[in-house]
Design a protein around this motif. Sequence first.
Motif: not given
Length: 117
Positions: A44-51
């Motif tokens: 849903a967000s770039p932070e979630q993809s990085r995690a």
Amino acid sequence: MASTQWLKVVHAESSAPAQSVSRNNVIRFPSSQRILLPVSLHYASPEQSRAQIRALLHCPLGVYVAGIEAVRGDVRVLFDIAAEDFDFTLHTLIATLPQATIGRLSRRSVKAASSRA
């Protein structure tokens, strides 16, 4: 392919000329069949993809990652695994990232892999 080594054998007692003996010190292991396993991770967000990527690369599956690509809200990961490691890979993937969508398996051709290297 390793080159063949030559060993010159000389007998101290005889006056016969030395003979050359071929010694090949390379042990061939049977090559296992390789499988390409595509996996998609929705975020849903770039932070979630990085995690998600960080979790994937820091688990034991990180050594099998052949490529990562972000496409329209998905992170697509390509695993290059040996056929005998499929069970381990699948169980670890489900335990690490249960929301992952597993794609269709395909065989990796040896010729294509050697030309990439």
